[in-house]
Write an enzyme that holds these catalytic residues in place. Structure first.
Site, PDB file in Angstrom:
ATOM      1  N   LEU A   8       0.851  -1.195   0.000  1.00 17.11           N
ATOM      2  CA  LEU A   8       0.000   0.000   0.000  1.00 17.11           C
ATOM      3  C   LEU A   8       0.883   1.241   0.000  1.00 17.11           C
ATOM      4  CD1 LEU A   8      -1.752  -2.305   1.430  1.00 17.11           C
ATOM      5  CD2 LEU A   8      -3.206  -0.429   2.164  1.00 17.11           C
ATOM      6  N   ARG A  15       1.919  15.096   6.137  1.00 16.31           N
ATOM      7  CA  ARG A  15       2.693  15.578   7.283  1.00 16.31           C
ATOM      8  C   ARG A  15       4.197  15.606   7.044  1.00 16.31           C
ATOM      9  NH1 ARG A  15       0.743  11.940  11.970  1.00 16.31           N
ATOM     10  NH2 ARG A  15      -0.198  10.713  10.307  1.00 16.31           N
ATOM     11  N   TYR A 384      43.150  18.454 -19.405  1.00 17.28           N
ATOM     12  CA  TYR A 384      41.940  18.961 -20.069  1.00 17.28           C
ATOM     13  C   TYR A 384      42.279  20.242 -20.806  1.00 17.28           C
ATOM     14  CZ  TYR A 384      36.969  20.362 -20.246  1.00 17.28           C
ATOM     15  OH  TYR A 384      35.709  20.726 -20.632  1.00 17.28           O
TER      16      TYR A 384
HETATM   17  C1  UD1 Z   1      -4.459   1.173   9.547  1.00 21.17           C
HETATM   18  C2  UD1 Z   1      -5.345   0.092  10.150  1.00 21.17           C
HETATM   19  C3  UD1 Z   1      -5.114   0.055  11.672  1.00 21.17           C
HETATM   20  C4  UD1 Z   1      -3.651  -0.144  12.000  1.00 21.17           C
HETATM   21  C5  UD1 Z   1      -2.807   0.921  11.288  1.00 21.17           C
HETATM   22  C6  UD1 Z   1      -1.353   0.614  11.447  1.00 21.17           C
HETATM   23  C7  UD1 Z   1      -7.293   0.075   8.712  1.00 21.17           C
HETATM   24  C8  UD1 Z   1      -8.715   0.419   8.596  1.00 21.17           C
HETATM   25  N1  UD1 Z   1      -6.688   0.389   9.864  1.00 21.17           N
HETATM   26  O1  UD1 Z   1      -4.831   2.430  10.086  1.00 21.17           O
HETATM   27  O2  UD1 Z   1      -5.865  -0.992  12.245  1.00 21.17           O
HETATM   28  O3  UD1 Z   1      -3.450  -0.068  13.394  1.00 21.17           O
HETATM   29  O4  UD1 Z   1      -3.100   0.919   9.868  1.00 21.17           O
HETATM   30  O5  UD1 Z   1      -0.612   1.698  10.960  1.00 21.17           O
HETATM   31  O6  UD1 Z   1      -6.726  -0.500   7.822  1.00 21.17           O
HETATM   32  N2  UD1 Z   1      -3.444   3.699   2.264  1.00 21.17           N
HETATM   33  C9  UD1 Z   1      -3.729   3.639   0.927  1.00 21.17           C
HETATM   34  N3  UD1 Z   1      -4.951   3.997   0.478  1.00 21.17           N
HETATM   35  C10 UD1 Z   1      -5.935   4.411   1.319  1.00 21.17           C
HETATM   36  C11 UD1 Z   1      -5.634   4.475   2.701  1.00 21.17           C
HETATM   37  C12 UD1 Z   1      -4.389   4.116   3.146  1.00 21.17           C
HETATM   38  O7  UD1 Z   1      -2.860   3.262   0.116  1.00 21.17           O
HETATM   39  O8  UD1 Z   1      -7.029   4.713   0.828  1.00 21.17           O
HETATM   40  C13 UD1 Z   1      -2.122   3.291   2.733  1.00 21.17           C
HETATM   41  C14 UD1 Z   1      -1.340   4.409   3.392  1.00 21.17           C
HETATM   42  O9  UD1 Z   1      -0.552   5.096   2.456  1.00 21.17           O
HETATM   43  C15 UD1 Z   1      -0.493   3.644   4.395  1.00 21.17           C
HETATM   44  C16 UD1 Z   1      -1.365   2.440   4.762  1.00 21.17           C
HETATM   45  O10 UD1 Z   1      -2.304   2.315   3.729  1.00 21.17           O
HETATM   46  O11 UD1 Z   1       0.684   3.176   3.800  1.00 21.17           O
HETATM   47  C17 UD1 Z   1      -2.066   2.596   6.094  1.00 21.17           C
HETATM   48  O12 UD1 Z   1      -2.860   3.757   6.038  1.00 21.17           O
HETATM   49  P1  UD1 Z   1      -3.076   4.688   7.311  1.00 21.17           P
HETATM   50  O13 UD1 Z   1      -4.017   5.751   6.961  1.00 21.17           O
HETATM   51  O14 UD1 Z   1      -1.762   5.073   7.891  1.00 21.17           O
HETATM   52  O15 UD1 Z   1      -3.706   3.634   8.328  1.00 21.17           O
HETATM   53  P2  UD1 Z   1      -5.016   3.730   9.142  1.00 21.17           P
HETATM   54  O16 UD1 Z   1      -6.189   3.503   8.252  1.00 21.17           O
HETATM   55  O17 UD1 Z   1      -4.975   4.917  10.015  1.00 21.17           O
END
Ligand code: UD1
Ligand code: CA
Length: 454
Positions: A8, A15, A384
């Site tokens: 992902l 940030r 050179y």
């Molecule tokens: C998610 C988990 C949470 C976990 C946490 C760990 C879910 C709903 N929750 O939290 O349980 O404790 O990760 O860090 O999954 N990303 C995408 N597309 C999106 C959303 C996110 O590619 O639409 C990617 C982000 O870039 C990141 C990763 O997914 O690399 C996690 O996303 P982030 O928003 O940090 O995690 P949370 O949803 O807050």
């Protein structure tokens, strides 16, 4: 069973406050995403699928040389939505590891443990127990079995006390991903499609959810801002330093050591403080590196001592050589055994034979120096002409007097001597002396100009 790695990497990384997409920010000199891809390769993943969103072109071109399937998630509607995007290219059988591009330190060992645990159950995750898991999805267990992952924002006050959290690293059978992901809904506090909801689906199918803990806590740390990035860099470096010390390297201060690449070492290598090593480097037995050196893509053979503040880039140094302080070896510098390169000496695309010395203030560019020659202070190879580069050849046991300019193309024969201050434009024969100076002007009882007192 064939393994797919899904990464992902669609998040914005607001940030970081950077124009560079978050997953391209460097950790130990390599993009965050590069670390995850390298680990995926170590576990021999058959497919690597990366989900991109923001800065997709830059992210893809940074890994253009790698065999990766790219899948776009145009709108970030949640982690479950992100993984849904892979379904058209996801194999029907086999198993997938789901990783995050901004969690760069996950280790091969932890992933192997997760694969092993999940091969029984069809689904597993990496969890970690900490004192304060605020913000994370909490692991709800009953009789030790995982029942659900509840996001912080959806959790009750009681669930928020749970110290075990979801690290966002999963292993799921591809058949189940094809079955479950289309059924996700966004009916929750954040209006997102949660990947974590597949846990409830697994339980509904009568499966148990396996879990493993990482070998080291920092493996599951994510990067959201530059403060976390800097903190993770230090942890990563501490880990590298520890591995080198376990191999017998004497690091004078492991907290002031940086490796941005790979270092292969012999026995009893000693590295003083504030040294930066980049790319692929090799140090033989008993090599000593003084403080403040920067060494990139360089091989240094056994017994060589490098004094402080010397800079190396794509150089090869033989055994028992002495380099620095303040030496600069540029690409193509090839030094044989027992060569001495001293302060403010720059060597580029040049070979220097056994035991030859250039100890002070010299430029050797496009030169071939034989064995046992002495290059006097301030010698410059003028390689050179503003458009073309030419070679200077200096034979064995030659002596170049101080402050000489050797105008290439030019050859100084074996055993030849060049008088100090000469500008040499024609070849010098073996064993002969060449001196080229304007005649010395002399005036007896010379009076220097005097200051006029006001
Ligand atoms: C998610 C988990 C949470 C976990 C946490 C760990 C879910 C709903 N929750 O939290 O349980 O404790 O990760 O860090 O999954 N990303 C995408 N597309 C999106 C959303 C996110 O590619 O639409 C990617 C982000 O870039 C990141 C990763 O997914 O690399 C996690 O996303 P982030 O928003 O940090 O995690 P949370 O949803 O807050
Ligand atoms: Ca997050």
């Amino acid at each position: 069973m064939s393994t797919t790695v899904i990464i992902l990497a669609a998040g914005k990384g607001t940030r970081m406050r950077s124009t560079l997409p978050k997953v391209l920010q460097p950790l130990a000199g390599r993009p965050l995403l590069g670390h995850v891809i390298e680990t995926a390769k170590k576990i021999h993943a058959e497919n690597i699928i990366t989900i991109y969103g923001h800065g997709g072109d830059r992210v893809q071109s940074a890994f253009a040389d790698q065999d990766i399937k790219w899948v776009e998630q145009a709108e970030q509607l949640g982690t479950g939505h992100a993984v849904q995007m892979t379904l058209p290219v996801l194999p029907q059988d086999g198993i997938s590891l789901i990783l995050s591009g901004d969690v760069p330190c996950i280790s091969q060992n932890t992933l192997q443990k997760l694969l092993d645990a999940s091969s029984q159950t069809g689904i597993g995750l990496v969890t970690l127990t900490v004192d304060d898991a605020t913000g994370y999805g909490r692991i709800v267990r009953e009789n030790g079995q995982i029942q659900a992952i509840v996001e912080h924002k959806d959790a009750t006050e009681q669930q928020r006390q749970i110290k075990e959290f979801n690290t966002g690293i999963y292993c799921v059978s591809n058949a189940k991903l094809h079955e479950w992901l289309p059924k996700l809904s966004n009916n929750n506090a954040q209006g997102e499609y949660y990947l974590t909801d597949i846990v409830a689906m697994a339980l509904a199918d009568g499966l148990t959810v396996a879990s493993v803990e990482p070998e080291q806590a920092f493996e599951v740390e994510g990067v959201n801002d530059r403060i976390q990035l800097a903190a993770l860099e230090r942890q990563f470096q501490a880990n590298l330093a520890k591995k080198l010390m376990q191999q017998g390297v004497h690091l004078i201060d492991p907290s002031r050591f940086d490796l941005r690449g790979n270092l292969v070492v012999g026995q009893d290598v000693r590295i003083d403080i504030n040294v930066i090593i980049e790319g692929e480097c090799e140090f033989g037995d008993y090599v000593e590196i003084g403080a403040g050196c920067i060494i990139k893509n360089t091989k240094i053979a056994a017994g060589t001592k490098v004094q402080p503040y010397s800079i190396f880039d794509q150089a090869i140094v033989g055994e028992d050589a002495q380099i620095g302080p303040f030496a600069r070896l540029r690409p193509g510098a090839k030094l044989a055994a027992e060569v001495h390169i001293g302060n403010f000496v720059e060597v580029k695309n040049s070979t220097v034979g056994v035991g030859s010395k250039a100890n002070h203030f010299t430029y050797l560019g496009d030169a071939e120096v034989g064995c046992g020659s002495n290059i006097g202070a301030g010698t410059i190879t003028c390689n050179y002409d503003g458009a073309n580069k030419f070679k200077t050849i200096i034979g064995d046991h030659a002596f170049i007097g101080s402050n000489s300019a050797l105008v290439a193309p030019v050859t100084i024969g074996n055993g030849a001597t060049v008088g100090a201050g000469s500008t040499i434009t024609r070849d010098v024969e073996e064993n002969s002396l060449a001196v080229e100076r304007s005649k010395q002007f002399t005036k007896e009882n010379y009076q220097r100009p005097q200051k006029i007192k006001k």
